[in-house]
Design a protein around this motif. Structure first.
Motif, PDB file in Angstrom:
ATOM      1  N   ASP A 187       0.960  -1.257   0.013  1.00  0.00           N
ATOM      2  CA  ASP A 187      -0.142  -0.025   0.036  1.00  0.00           C
ATOM      3  C   ASP A 187       0.712   1.206   0.054  1.00  0.00           C
ATOM      4  O   ASP A 187       1.595   1.429   1.037  1.00  0.00           O
ATOM      5  CB  ASP A 187      -0.777  -0.147   1.042  1.00  0.00           C
ATOM      6  N   ALA A 236       1.274   4.863  -0.428  1.00  0.00           N
ATOM      7  CA  ALA A 236       0.525   6.132  -0.305  1.00  0.00           C
ATOM      8  C   ALA A 236       1.375   7.436  -1.035  1.00  0.00           C
ATOM      9  O   ALA A 236       0.778   8.340  -1.215  1.00  0.00           O
ATOM     10  CB  ALA A 236       0.394   6.643   1.265  1.00  0.00           C
ATOM     11  N   THR A 237       2.559   7.277  -1.239  1.00  0.00           N
ATOM     12  CA  THR A 237       3.394   8.266  -1.976  1.00  0.00           C
ATOM     13  C   THR A 237       2.860   8.318  -3.259  1.00  0.00           C
ATOM     14  O   THR A 237       3.063   9.391  -3.970  1.00  0.00           O
ATOM     15  CB  THR A 237       4.970   7.778  -2.118  1.00  0.00           C
ATOM     16  N   VAL A 238       2.176   7.595  -3.870  1.00  0.00           N
ATOM     17  CA  VAL A 238       1.656   7.755  -5.315  1.00  0.00           C
ATOM     18  C   VAL A 238       0.560   8.840  -5.094  1.00  0.00           C
ATOM     19  O   VAL A 238       0.505   9.746  -6.177  1.00  0.00           O
ATOM     20  CB  VAL A 238       0.851   6.322  -5.760  1.00  0.00           C
ATOM     21  N   ASP A 239      -0.075   9.136  -4.135  1.00  0.00           N
ATOM     22  CA  ASP A 239      -0.916  10.243  -4.059  1.00  0.00           C
ATOM     23  C   ASP A 239      -0.323  11.240  -3.357  1.00  0.00           C
ATOM     24  O   ASP A 239      -1.237  12.167  -2.910  1.00  0.00           O
ATOM     25  CB  ASP A 239      -2.257   9.655  -3.335  1.00  0.00           C
ATOM     26  N   GLY A 240       0.820  11.487  -3.174  1.00  0.00           N
ATOM     27  CA  GLY A 240       1.657  12.496  -2.450  1.00  0.00           C
ATOM     28  C   GLY A 240       1.759  12.261  -1.127  1.00  0.00           C
ATOM     29  O   GLY A 240       2.109  13.209  -0.505  1.00  0.00           O
ATOM     30  N   GLY A 241       1.509  11.025  -0.624  1.00  0.00           N
ATOM     31  CA  GLY A 241       1.572  10.838   0.652  1.00  0.00           C
ATOM     32  C   GLY A 241       3.165  10.550   1.090  1.00  0.00           C
ATOM     33  O   GLY A 241       4.144  10.655   0.313  1.00  0.00           O
TER      34      GLY A 241
END
Length: 184
Positions: free
Chosen positions: A126, A128-133
């Motif tokens: 999972d 979250a960096t894909v969405d800027g996380g």
């Protein structure tokens, strides 16, 4: 009088059964349970996954409870209860440990490297960096969990935890994680 006594007794019995069932469902705190796992295996496997993860980072990187540039130390890792209430005594346990990545280069690059490593292993990731996380989590097929997160000041942390195991399978539940994990 006998009829209402029986109704009260039946209602109390039903409530006890439902409470026990609810307790059994919540004793693992949402974590998976591995009935054959032992405390020794859960600790060794978690540390092994952390070692293999840090080996993917630049040469010289290490996992350390204490970061030389931060005031915040990680707590000693060890065994913790899986349940989330004080109603369970001697319930299931799991092993968990958290570290700062020291001398591992850029936190964002390190996080991407860890995600790639976990994907190479075939883990469920999972990211979250894909969405800027600023975090990612990898879960093995046998329910071990590794989580990496970048702090607000850009430092990378890495935590690992085992699935839950029955309290009876624990031998030394006071054991702690090492303070430092070097690259193998």
């Amino acid at each position: 009088m006998t009829l209402s006594y029986r109704r009260v007794l039946a209602a109390l019995s039903t409530a006890a059964v439902l409470s026990t069932a609810a307790l059994a469902c919540s004793t693992s705190g949402g974590k998976s349970m591995n009935e054959s796992l032992t405390s020794e295996l859960s600790m060794n496997r978690t540390i092994e996954y952390l070692e293999q993860s840090v080996s993917a980072l630049p040469a010289g990187a290490r996992l350390d409870r204490v970061h030389p540039e931060l005031q915040a130390d990680m707590t000693f890792g060890g065994f913790k209860p899986c349940y989330d209430s004080n109603a369970v005594v001697d319930g299931p346990e799991y092993f968990g440990a958290g570290y700062w990545v020291v001398d591992g280069g850029d936190g964002q690059a390190g996080l991407k490297t860890l995600v790639a490593r976990w994907q190479e292993w075939g883990w469920t990731v999972d990211d979250a960096t894909v969405d800027g996380g600023n975090s990612a989590r990898g879960t093995s097929s046998d329910d071990y969990l590794l989580s990496a997160k970048i702090s607000s000041n850009g430092f990378l942390s890495l935590t690992g935890s085992s699935p839950c195991f029955p309290f009876e399978n624990g031998t030394d539940l006071d054991a702690q994680a090492p303070g430092v994990i070097e690259q193998p």
